[in-house]
Design a protein around this motif. Sequence first.
Motif, mmCIF file in Angstrom:
data_model
loop_
_atom_site.group_PDB
_atom_site.id
_atom_site.type_symbol
_atom_site.label_atom_id
_atom_site.label_comp_id
_atom_site.label_asym_id
_atom_site.label_seq_id
_atom_site.Cartn_x
_atom_site.Cartn_y
_atom_site.Cartn_z
ATOM 1 N N TRP A 1 -73.783 11.367 118.336
ATOM 2 C CA TRP A 1 -73.434 9.946 118.244
ATOM 3 C C TRP A 1 -73.763 9.202 119.533
ATOM 4 O O TRP A 1 -74.362 8.133 119.508
ATOM 5 N N PRO B 1 -74.458 4.575 110.156
ATOM 6 C CA PRO B 1 -73.766 4.177 111.385
ATOM 7 C C PRO B 1 -74.710 3.649 112.445
ATOM 8 O O PRO B 1 -75.843 4.109 112.559
ATOM 9 N N GLY B 2 -74.255 2.701 113.218
ATOM 10 C CA GLY B 2 -75.077 2.101 114.257
ATOM 11 C C GLY B 2 -74.904 2.830 115.580
ATOM 12 O O GLY B 2 -74.129 3.777 115.669
ATOM 13 N N VAL C 1 -65.691 0.697 98.599
ATOM 14 C CA VAL C 1 -66.796 -0.242 98.829
ATOM 15 C C VAL C 1 -67.893 -0.152 97.780
ATOM 16 O O VAL C 1 -68.933 -0.767 97.937
ATOM 17 N N VAL D 1 -73.241 2.095 101.210
ATOM 18 C CA VAL D 1 -72.706 2.672 102.444
ATOM 19 C C VAL D 1 -73.711 2.529 103.573
ATOM 20 O O VAL D 1 -74.795 3.085 103.510
ATOM 21 N N PRO D 2 -73.400 1.758 104.598
ATOM 22 C CA PRO D 2 -74.353 1.582 105.688
ATOM 23 C C PRO D 2 -74.458 2.835 106.558
ATOM 24 O O PRO D 2 -73.513 3.621 106.644
ATOM 25 N N ALA E 1 -63.083 5.948 101.101
ATOM 26 C CA ALA E 1 -63.833 4.827 101.653
ATOM 27 C C ALA E 1 -64.929 4.407 100.691
ATOM 28 O O ALA E 1 -65.172 3.234 100.466
ATOM 29 N N ARG E 2 -65.605 5.394 100.091
ATOM 30 C CA ARG E 2 -66.698 5.108 99.181
ATOM 31 C C ARG E 2 -66.227 4.346 97.961
ATOM 32 O O ARG E 2 -66.840 3.392 97.531
ATOM 33 N N MET F 1 -81.615 4.862 113.547
ATOM 34 C CA MET F 1 -81.625 6.227 112.997
ATOM 35 C C MET F 1 -82.484 6.266 111.731
ATOM 36 O O MET F 1 -82.242 5.499 110.814
ATOM 37 N N LEU G 1 -61.280 11.257 103.119
ATOM 38 C CA LEU G 1 -61.408 9.933 103.717
ATOM 39 C C LEU G 1 -62.715 9.277 103.278
ATOM 40 O O LEU G 1 -62.774 8.106 102.933
ATOM 41 N N ARG G 2 -63.747 10.074 103.287
ATOM 42 C CA ARG G 2 -65.081 9.611 102.896
ATOM 43 C C ARG G 2 -65.083 9.162 101.443
ATOM 44 O O ARG G 2 -65.649 8.127 101.103
ATOM 45 N N HIS H 1 -66.069 3.778 105.961
ATOM 46 C CA HIS H 1 -67.372 3.700 105.282
ATOM 47 C C HIS H 1 -68.425 3.079 106.190
ATOM 48 O O HIS H 1 -69.613 3.226 105.969
ATOM 49 N N THR H 2 -67.982 2.391 107.233
ATOM 50 C CA THR H 2 -68.963 1.806 108.142
ATOM 51 C C THR H 2 -69.358 2.780 109.245
ATOM 52 O O THR H 2 -70.311 2.539 109.960
ATOM 53 N N SER H 3 -68.634 3.853 109.392
ATOM 54 C CA SER H 3 -68.931 4.709 110.545
ATOM 55 C C SER H 3 -68.991 6.192 110.209
ATOM 56 O O SER H 3 -69.206 7.008 111.084
ATOM 57 N N ILE H 4 -68.827 6.564 108.964
ATOM 58 C CA ILE H 4 -68.892 7.988 108.624
ATOM 59 C C ILE H 4 -69.945 8.158 107.531
ATOM 60 O O ILE H 4 -69.983 7.391 106.575
#
Lengths: 122, 243
Positions: free
Chosen positions: B210, A118-119, A110, A115-116, A106-107, A1, A102-103, B32-35
């Motif tokens: 996605w 998404p794959g 880490v 912040v990576p 999460a931030r 991406m 949530l974001r 944090h790895t997916s959003i």
Amino acid sequence: MPLVSSRKASGGTTAIVVAGLAVALALAFFVSPNVSSSPDGLEMVAAQLSIDTGERPHAMDDGTLADYTIRGVDDPALSKGLAGVIGVAATFSVATVGFALLRRTARRRVDVGAVPIPGPPS
Amino acid sequence: MHIPDGLIGPGTSFGASAVAVGALAWCVRDQHTSIDDRQVPLAGMAAAYIFAVQMLNFPVASGTSGHLLGGVLAAVLVGPRLGAVCVSVVIVVQAMLFADGGLSALGLNIVNMALVGAIGGYAIFVTLRRVLPRRPQSVVLASGIAAALAPPLAALMFTLEYALGGNEAASVTTVAASMVGAHVIIGIGEGVITALTVSAVITARPELVWGASNLDALQHTPAGAAAGTAASTAASTAIDRMR
């Protein structure tokens, strides 16, 4: 991406989010009052096979919005349409606020900036 | 597909709640790895859209109706974990505001509609993507087929719950046959609505879908256009199939 500027990315997302919400609101207000009122698959099977003998009325059956109607709005189509609009707005608000919190959580956990992206799914 | 209070016994309902809580905790863990920031409003929109479309009961066999469950749709748009949370938000709003789906059956309904659809249905979607060419049409087709299978799978999960905590008025095989039979037809509607919606979003903003994030055409557009001959398409399809 590919990485794009956050400004461009957020602008593009805004457009599709607004479009999606507009479709959702239109479906809820204009279409939902005119749909089939037959029992759904589960209700039908449950009644046919008498497996619903233990069923209890919902605790909020007398609530203001019970069964997708607004208590006090007499016109059935308007009542269901407005209830649908309220539902779309409530769902969007709850989900967006929830995901944003949530974001943030999460931030914080880490460290900002690490912040990576998404794959791919597979 | 919304189970009311009391249809399934308290033990099974409690067990399903435990499963739902555990699964949703996994869904939101390490997000944090997916959003990313773009996914927050997108996931909110997906939830709101699914709420609206769940209101649209379409007629199936005589005197019966069905509506979208939305798990596969949410998973293809925002990923299986966020997707499961999206559908769960819809189910909670329906139960708490609109008296649709029992409060004591929240866990059961989350398992059947959110988890079976967004996690199980998405697994079917990914499997189909592996054998189909890496084109946008494949994403639409795979999402439609996976979505069509989600209601019968949810019907089977309901049957399991009935076997564990139902009133035993009908045999488990009778319940399975009736539920799956009704939901195979509902699945066709689920597949069509899901495919149409995914098709619309993938046409407008493919990079936001996605389940479309590993398409050849998106990754190298100029090369993809140049190599658009029948021969190379056939060759890449053949290679994809062998993977």
